[in-house]
Design a protein around this motif. Structure first.
Motif, PDB file in Angstrom:
ATOM      1  N   UNK A 134       0.857  -1.181   0.000  1.00 55.85           N
ATOM      2  CA  UNK A 134       0.000   0.000   0.000  1.00 55.85           C
ATOM      3  C   UNK A 134       0.889   1.225   0.000  1.00 55.85           C
ATOM      4  N   UNK A 135       0.524   2.210  -0.806  1.00 60.88           N
ATOM      5  CA  UNK A 135       1.267   3.472  -0.806  1.00 60.88           C
ATOM      6  C   UNK A 135       0.331   4.609  -1.184  1.00 60.88           C
ATOM      7  N   UNK A 136       0.681   5.788  -0.742  1.00 64.46           N
ATOM      8  CA  UNK A 136      -0.033   7.006  -1.121  1.00 64.46           C
ATOM      9  C   UNK A 136       0.965   8.139  -1.210  1.00 64.46           C
ATOM     10  N   UNK A 137       0.830   8.951  -2.257  1.00 62.87           N
ATOM     11  CA  UNK A 137       1.592  10.192  -2.361  1.00 62.87           C
ATOM     12  C   UNK A 137       0.667  11.386  -2.150  1.00 62.87           C
ATOM     13  N   UNK A 138      -0.534  11.104  -1.607  1.00 64.67           N
ATOM     14  CA  UNK A 138      -1.507  12.129  -1.234  1.00 64.67           C
ATOM     15  C   UNK A 138      -1.925  12.974  -2.434  1.00 64.67           C
ATOM     16  N   UNK A 139      -2.056  12.298  -3.545  1.00 67.95           N
ATOM     17  CA  UNK A 139      -2.470  12.946  -4.787  1.00 67.95           C
ATOM     18  C   UNK A 139      -3.999  13.006  -4.821  1.00 67.95           C
ATOM     19  N   UNK A 187       5.954  21.147   8.321  1.00 69.18           N
ATOM     20  CA  UNK A 187       6.413  19.809   7.929  1.00 69.18           C
ATOM     21  C   UNK A 187       5.507  19.250   6.848  1.00 69.18           C
ATOM     22  N   UNK A 188       6.127  18.600   5.858  1.00 68.10           N
ATOM     23  CA  UNK A 188       5.369  17.996   4.768  1.00 68.10           C
ATOM     24  C   UNK A 188       5.566  16.485   4.761  1.00 68.10           C
ATOM     25  N   UNK A 189       4.483  15.798   4.417  1.00 69.00           N
ATOM     26  CA  UNK A 189       4.539  14.363   4.160  1.00 69.00           C
ATOM     27  C   UNK A 189       4.186  14.147   2.699  1.00 69.00           C
ATOM     28  N   UNK A 190       5.143  13.616   1.940  1.00 65.69           N
ATOM     29  CA  UNK A 190       4.937  13.441   0.508  1.00 65.69           C
ATOM     30  C   UNK A 190       4.583  12.035   0.095  1.00 65.69           C
ATOM     31  N   UNK A 191       4.857  11.056   0.967  1.00 62.42           N
ATOM     32  CA  UNK A 191       4.584   9.665   0.605  1.00 62.42           C
ATOM     33  C   UNK A 191       4.580   8.805   1.851  1.00 62.42           C
ATOM     34  N   UNK A 192       3.692   7.829   1.879  1.00 66.39           N
ATOM     35  CA  UNK A 192       3.724   6.766   2.866  1.00 66.39           C
ATOM     36  C   UNK A 192       3.577   5.456   2.112  1.00 66.39           C
TER      37      UNK A 192
END
Length: 684
Positions: free
Chosen positions: A401-406, A579-584
């Motif tokens: 599972x992954x997300x780049x918050x797109x 702070x930014x989160x670009x991917x999980x």
């Protein structure tokens, strides 16, 4: 339904619209036209000629094998299975009221098949509260039957939400003709309904989930009412056999007349019984709605198969609604909720305030409520947002599972922190599974602001931005999950501190909360940077100080199943943080998919090109495909992404001295790892 609600749909029939895609000449297409979502009349066409940009088509003569745009319009993402985590608050209830939305994403004849070059789009993201989406449209001047385009279906399916096409038979005051109703319900020599079979075939070929039937053309009689009922009965039987559904709109009655009831009663009960469920017109009130729910139960039907219509087209969350008649707080919900035109959250914004951030702020207000924190509903808010009453759902139940918050739209396109296209865009098929509870933040101090931000991204068009004083540690819930833990399970975060020193911990819960409204039982694991990628800004300049970092965290000491993922943020001395989160990503291995094959240009008109390719069987699934242009100076420019195996590119021009354009295509996996490229050239 009040005819004034039709203004935007009917006006579209007379407006100058974007060009639709006409049929292309056999044996193969030579003219590259832009593909659009398909729309038809049942059989006979209007007299005269269509307006510019409109193509009149008959559903009765449609054949999948003859449709030149089907490769662009057929959804590819299967309907995901959902689960219901423990609700974020004590008022949201599982297994009671559901939520339906009737959304017009664009005029009937102008819904692009694969997005468009603007960020100004209704990029619906709060799928966790939705149970059915109706792709609303249809008009007397364009066509009455509208199939949803692939991006919307792919995004909805990724979140477990079925999507219905729309059959709209307009009121006579807005061009409706009773012959179109008779066309729809015609029988063949064997007594079958050919258009019922066609509707089921269209949904199957396009990959969506059924039909919403809205018969509002007046002037009928009992014989027509019987004919329509027979049609709905056969359509539902055929649809059910294919795993599709049918929803009936409370307009036509069993005697063939149009008389909106605002209730389930003797005049529309037969249609409710013939279909899967029914949208109850806005004329409902508390007493008749309660009686409708009771009647549904007496029929052996679920009262939540009735959608109580809530018209939000004009006022959005400022709409006055008798919520206790639908979703009371002190007893079981009465019926489900049917929102008519929630795209108000975009449409009400003035032209100079339609940036993606403005839209998402309004959309969060609509779906989450005034507090914009589902764990802390504002009890004084007169708008009872879905997050207050309805338990959210999730589809994050398998690894990888992954997300780049797109979100499916953006001002630019980023790849690994670099801008590879500075053009605005939208394409919902590229949307990620986004955090459903936006935004749950738990802190003993001041609550930082959390948003989906479009100023920068690791990949796609957006990232999660946390900004504000971190005088106390703040825990941000990200995903409710059902992910198995193995000795090889790794969680990766790609993140960046834009300002201030921010300490990051991964929050992992291996059990559900003790009850609704209580926090997940998180274990906090340190996040250490293991690699750094230089950030490249929109102007192309390197910014090492603003580097994205990818951190890998092994779930050492944990076993069982991950039920929730989040982050805990703190700042030394309690200072400000940005702070930014670009991917999980949650993974075991990190293998890329196989490269596609057979990349080719199937049609060309100047700088407009149609591409097609073949998939290659491989154990690593393909999430989507990305097409780039290779410029003579070595620059890779992003042209577009799609979940389909066809793409349309427009407005291409030769670079100085370039005799042939070069293109490359990659398959992208769930972890956003890309395959090797395949290439094709096009001589100018």
């Amino acid at each position: 339904m009040n005819p004034t609600r039709r203004t935007v749909l009917i006006a579209a029939g007379a407006a100058a619209l974007l060009p639709a895609a006409p049929a292309l000449a056999a044996p193969g297409p030579r003219t590259a036209t832009a593909p659009y979502a398909s729309y038809w009349y049942p059989d006979s066409l209007p007299s005269g000629s269509p307006d510019s940009g409109v193509t009149w088509r008959s559903l009765k003569t449609w054949r999948a094998a003859d449709d030149p745009d089907l490769a662009f319009n057929a959804a590819s993402v299967p309907l995901a299975t959902r689960f219901t985590p423990t609700p974020a608050n004590t008022t949201a209830r599982p297994n009671q009221a559901r939520v339906q939305a009737l959304v017009s994403f664009g005029p009937t004849s102008a819904n692009p098949s694969q997005g468009s070059p603007t960020a100004d789009y209704y990029a619906l993201t709060h799928w966790a509260y939705l149970d059915e989406l109706v792709f609303w449209g249809g008009s007397a001047g364009e066509g009455l039957i509208l199939a949803p385009n692939a991006p919307i279906v792919d995004a909805a399916h990724r979140h477990g939400v079925p999507v219905l096409g729309n059959v709209f038979l307009p009121p006579t005051a807005y061009g409706g003709q009773l012959r179109w109703t008779r066309d729809l319900v015609q029988k063949d020599a064997s007594g079958r309904h050919p258009l019922a079979a066609q509707l089921v075939a269209v949904a199957a070929a396009h990959g969506f989930d059924g039909w919403f039937l809205n018969a509002e053309t007046g002037g009928g009689n009992a014989a027509l009412g019987t004919a329509v009922l027979d049609f709905v009965t056969e359509l539902t039987a055929l649809a059910t056999a294919k795993g599709q559904r049918v929803t009936w709109y409370d307009a036509m009655t069993v005697d063939g007349t149009v008389a909106w009831q605002g209730a389930l009663n003797d005049r529309n009960q037969a249609f409710f019984q013939a279909a899967g469920d029914m949208f109850v017109d806005f004329r409902w009130s508390a007493g008749p709605l309660a009686a409708s729910a009771a009647r549904a139960g007496q029929l052996g039907r679920d009262p939540y198969e009735l959608w109580a219509g809530v018209d939000v087209e004009s006022n959005g969350p400022d709409t006055a609604v008798d919520w206790d008649a639908i979703v009371p707080t002190t007893k079981a919900h009465i019926t489900s909720i049917g929102f008519y035109r929630p795209e108000w959250t975009r449409d009400h914004l003035p032209a100079d305030r339609r940036a993606p951030g403005d839209f998402h702020a309004a959309d969060d207000r609509f779906w989450t409520g005034r507090s914009t924190d589902p764990a802390r509903p504002d009890t004084t808010d007169p708008w009872r947002a879905p997050a207050v009453s309805v338990a959210d759902r999730s589809t994050v139940s398998s690894v990888p599972f992954a997300s780049v918050f797109n979100t499916g739209h953006g001002l630019r396109w980023h790849e690994e922190g670099a801008v590879t296209s500075d053009a605005p865009w939208n394409h919902l098929g590229l949307q990620d599974r986004l955090p459903s509870r936006r935004w749950v933040v738990r802190t003993a101090g001041r609550r930082p602001d959390v948003s989906l931000d479009f100023g920068d991204a690791w990949r796609g068009g957006s990232s999660v931005l946390v900004a504000g004083e971190l005088d106390e540690p703040a825990v941000l819930d990200l995903y409710a999950t059902r992910l198995p833990i193995t000795p090889c399970t790794v969680v990766e975060l790609t993140h960046r501190a834009d300002a201030g020193a921010v300490h990051v911990e991964l929050a992992v819960a291996t059990a559900e909360p003790d009850g609704p409204g209580t926090p997940p039982p998180y274990t906090y694991l340190p996040v250490r940077p293991v690699s750094t990628a230089t950030r490249v800004g929109a102007a192309g300049s390197a910014d090492p100080a603003g580097a994205w970092r990818t951190s890998a965290v092994r779930l050492t000491g944990l076993s069982g199943t991950v039920h929730a993922l989040g982050v805990r943020l703190s700042a030394p001395g309690g200072g400000p943080g940005h702070w930014r989160l670009g991917r999980i990503a949650v993974r075991e291995a990190a293998e890329a998919p196989a490269a596609p094959a057979g990349l080719r240009i199937t049609a060309a008109t100047g700088g407009d090109l149609r591409f097609a390719w073949n998939s290659v069987p491989h154990r690593v699934p393909v999430r989507h495909y990305e097409l780039h242009r290779l410029l003579p100076d070595g620059t890779r420019r992003f042209l577009g992404g799609t979940c389909q195996r066809a793409h349309f590119a427009t407005g291409l021009r030769p670079a100085p001295g370039e005799r042939a354009a070069r293109f490359e295509l990659r398959a992208v996996g769930e972890l956003y790892n890309a395959s090797a490229p395949v290439t094709v050239t096009h001589p100018w």
